[in-house]
Scaffold this motif. Structure first.
Motif, PDB file in Angstrom:
ATOM      1  N   ASN A  86       0.824  -1.217   0.000  1.00 22.78           N
ATOM      2  CA  ASN A  86       0.000   0.000   0.000  1.00 22.78           C
ATOM      3  C   ASN A  86       0.852   1.259   0.000  1.00 22.78           C
ATOM      4  OD1 ASN A  86      -2.395  -1.458  -0.013  1.00 22.78           O
ATOM      5  ND2 ASN A  86      -2.584  -1.432   2.207  1.00 22.78           N
ATOM      6  N   ILE A  87       1.908   1.265   0.781  1.00 28.33           N
ATOM      7  CA  ILE A  87       2.800   2.426   0.841  1.00 28.33           C
ATOM      8  C   ILE A  87       3.491   2.622  -0.510  1.00 28.33           C
ATOM      9  CG2 ILE A  87       4.952   3.295   1.859  1.00 28.33           C
ATOM     10  CD1 ILE A  87       3.964   1.966   4.521  1.00 28.33           C
ATOM     11  N   LEU A  88       3.968   1.522  -1.105  1.00 32.78           N
ATOM     12  CA  LEU A  88       4.608   1.608  -2.419  1.00 32.78           C
ATOM     13  C   LEU A  88       3.657   2.168  -3.468  1.00 32.78           C
ATOM     14  CD1 LEU A  88       6.626  -1.716  -2.682  1.00 32.78           C
ATOM     15  CD2 LEU A  88       7.550   0.594  -2.679  1.00 32.78           C
ATOM     16  N   VAL A  89       2.424   1.700  -3.461  1.00 39.00           N
ATOM     17  CA  VAL A  89       1.435   2.163  -4.439  1.00 39.00           C
ATOM     18  C   VAL A  89       1.168   3.653  -4.257  1.00 39.00           C
ATOM     19  CG1 VAL A  89      -0.981   1.978  -5.146  1.00 39.00           C
ATOM     20  CG2 VAL A  89       0.381  -0.089  -4.813  1.00 39.00           C
ATOM     21  N   GLU A  90       0.984   4.080  -3.012  1.00 42.03           N
ATOM     22  CA  GLU A  90       0.742   5.502  -2.759  1.00 42.03           C
ATOM     23  C   GLU A  90       1.919   6.354  -3.212  1.00 42.03           C
ATOM     24  OE1 GLU A  90      -0.412   6.077   1.320  1.00 42.03           O
ATOM     25  OE2 GLU A  90      -2.046   4.616   1.133  1.00 42.03           O
ATOM     26  N   ASP A  91       3.131   5.892  -2.919  1.00 45.80           N
ATOM     27  CA  ASP A  91       4.330   6.626  -3.344  1.00 45.80           C
ATOM     28  C   ASP A  91       4.433   6.674  -4.864  1.00 45.80           C
ATOM     29  OD1 ASP A  91       4.990   7.030  -0.697  1.00 45.80           O
ATOM     30  OD2 ASP A  91       6.558   5.497  -0.645  1.00 45.80           O
ATOM     31  N   MET A  92       4.127   5.555  -5.526  1.00 45.91           N
ATOM     32  CA  MET A  92       4.177   5.520  -6.987  1.00 45.91           C
ATOM     33  C   MET A  92       3.167   6.482  -7.588  1.00 45.91           C
ATOM     34  SD  MET A  92       4.841   1.550  -8.153  1.00 45.91           S
ATOM     35  CE  MET A  92       3.141   1.166  -7.949  1.00 45.91           C
ATOM     36  N   ILE A  93       1.965   6.508  -7.050  1.00 46.86           N
ATOM     37  CA  ILE A  93       0.926   7.416  -7.548  1.00 46.86           C
ATOM     38  C   ILE A  93       1.402   8.859  -7.435  1.00 46.86           C
ATOM     39  CG2 ILE A  93      -1.385   8.337  -7.095  1.00 46.86           C
ATOM     40  CD1 ILE A  93      -2.175   5.414  -6.337  1.00 46.86           C
ATOM     41  N   ASP A  94       1.948   9.214  -6.278  1.00 51.28           N
ATOM     42  CA  ASP A  94       2.447  10.581  -6.081  1.00 51.28           C
ATOM     43  C   ASP A  94       3.544  10.920  -7.097  1.00 51.28           C
ATOM     44  OD1 ASP A  94       0.712  10.928  -3.955  1.00 51.28           O
ATOM     45  OD2 ASP A  94       2.241  10.543  -2.414  1.00 51.28           O
ATOM     46  N   GLU A  95       4.506  10.019  -7.274  1.00 50.37           N
ATOM     47  CA  GLU A  95       5.609  10.267  -8.201  1.00 50.37           C
ATOM     48  C   GLU A  95       5.105  10.400  -9.636  1.00 50.37           C
ATOM     49  OE1 GLU A  95       8.722   7.340  -7.789  1.00 50.37           O
ATOM     50  OE2 GLU A  95       8.644   7.489  -5.599  1.00 50.37           O
TER      51      GLU A  95
ATOM     52  N   VAL B 151       6.291   0.040 -11.327  1.00 55.10           N
ATOM     53  CA  VAL B 151       6.067  -1.180 -10.542  1.00 55.10           C
ATOM     54  C   VAL B 151       7.313  -2.064 -10.606  1.00 55.10           C
ATOM     55  CG1 VAL B 151       4.733  -3.319 -10.382  1.00 55.10           C
ATOM     56  CG2 VAL B 151       3.550  -1.155 -10.757  1.00 55.10           C
ATOM     57  N   LEU B 152       7.862  -2.251 -11.796  1.00 56.45           N
ATOM     58  CA  LEU B 152       9.082  -3.054 -11.934  1.00 56.45           C
ATOM     59  C   LEU B 152      10.211  -2.495 -11.080  1.00 56.45           C
ATOM     60  CD1 LEU B 152       9.146  -3.823 -15.760  1.00 56.45           C
ATOM     61  CD2 LEU B 152       8.906  -5.486 -13.915  1.00 56.45           C
ATOM     62  N   GLU B 153      10.392  -1.195 -11.143  1.00 52.23           N
ATOM     63  CA  GLU B 153      11.457  -0.537 -10.377  1.00 52.23           C
ATOM     64  C   GLU B 153      11.299  -0.813  -8.881  1.00 52.23           C
ATOM     65  OE1 GLU B 153      12.184   4.074  -9.233  1.00 52.23           O
ATOM     66  OE2 GLU B 153      11.891   3.644 -11.357  1.00 52.23           O
ATOM     67  N   ASN B 154      10.070  -0.668  -8.386  1.00 47.85           N
ATOM     68  CA  ASN B 154       9.826  -0.875  -6.958  1.00 47.85           C
ATOM     69  C   ASN B 154       9.955  -2.335  -6.552  1.00 47.85           C
ATOM     70  OD1 ASN B 154       9.116   1.693  -5.529  1.00 47.85           O
ATOM     71  ND2 ASN B 154       7.771   1.861  -7.284  1.00 47.85           N
ATOM     72  N   LEU B 155       9.429  -3.230  -7.356  1.00 43.63           N
ATOM     73  CA  LEU B 155       9.526  -4.649  -7.014  1.00 43.63           C
ATOM     74  C   LEU B 155      10.971  -5.131  -7.037  1.00 43.63           C
ATOM     75  CD1 LEU B 155       6.454  -6.255  -8.808  1.00 43.63           C
ATOM     76  CD2 LEU B 155       6.775  -5.868  -6.353  1.00 43.63           C
TER      77      LEU B 155
ATOM     78  N   ARG C 140       8.161 -12.376 -11.234  1.00 40.82           N
ATOM     79  CA  ARG C 140       6.766 -12.736 -11.489  1.00 40.82           C
ATOM     80  C   ARG C 140       6.058 -11.654 -12.295  1.00 40.82           C
ATOM     81  NH1 ARG C 140       4.825 -14.845  -5.544  1.00 40.82           N
ATOM     82  NH2 ARG C 140       5.799 -16.909  -5.626  1.00 40.82           N
ATOM     83  N   PHE C 141       6.219 -10.403 -11.866  1.00 40.17           N
ATOM     84  CA  PHE C 141       5.570  -9.297 -12.563  1.00 40.17           C
ATOM     85  C   PHE C 141       6.179  -9.106 -13.952  1.00 40.17           C
ATOM     86  CE2 PHE C 141       4.763  -4.882 -13.678  1.00 40.17           C
ATOM     87  CZ  PHE C 141       3.423  -4.750 -13.357  1.00 40.17           C
ATOM     88  N   ALA C 142       7.504  -9.154 -14.024  1.00 36.55           N
ATOM     89  CA  ALA C 142       8.198  -8.942 -15.298  1.00 36.55           C
ATOM     90  C   ALA C 142       7.823 -10.001 -16.321  1.00 36.55           C
ATOM     91  CB  ALA C 142       9.712  -8.928 -15.080  1.00 36.55           C
TER      92      ALA C 142
END
Length: 84
Positions: free
Chosen positions: A16-25, A43-47, A57-59
């Protein structure tokens, strides 16, 4: 992102924190019209930084590898990262 992190040592709060940070960026960079490619790359960068298995898995879906060699090259690139 949640699916990629299933059964991995990444808790829901961390996601959740990663998603919120990604949205802001992404909103700061692109405004309200964010290209889907930018979301996928973020998402790739964060994972990659939090869990290499979740990253692969995502990639494997996002990058749509055409053959085993491309997949193995991607795994090889992870071995060059510092161990967390």
């Amino acid at each position: 992102m949640r699916r990629a992190c299933q059964k991995r040592p990444v808790d829901a709060e961390q996601i959740n924190i990663l998603v919120e940070d990604m949205i802001d960026e992404l909103e700061n960079e692109f405004g309200m019209e964010i290209p889907s490619s930018a979301v996928g790359e973020k998402v790739l960068e964060n994972l990659k930084n939090i869990d290499p298995i979740a990253y692969i898995r995502f990639a494997s879906v996002y990058k749509d590898f055409r053959n085993l060699e491309e997949f193995m090259d991607e795994i090889g690139s992870l071995s060059k990262l510092p161990i967390l």
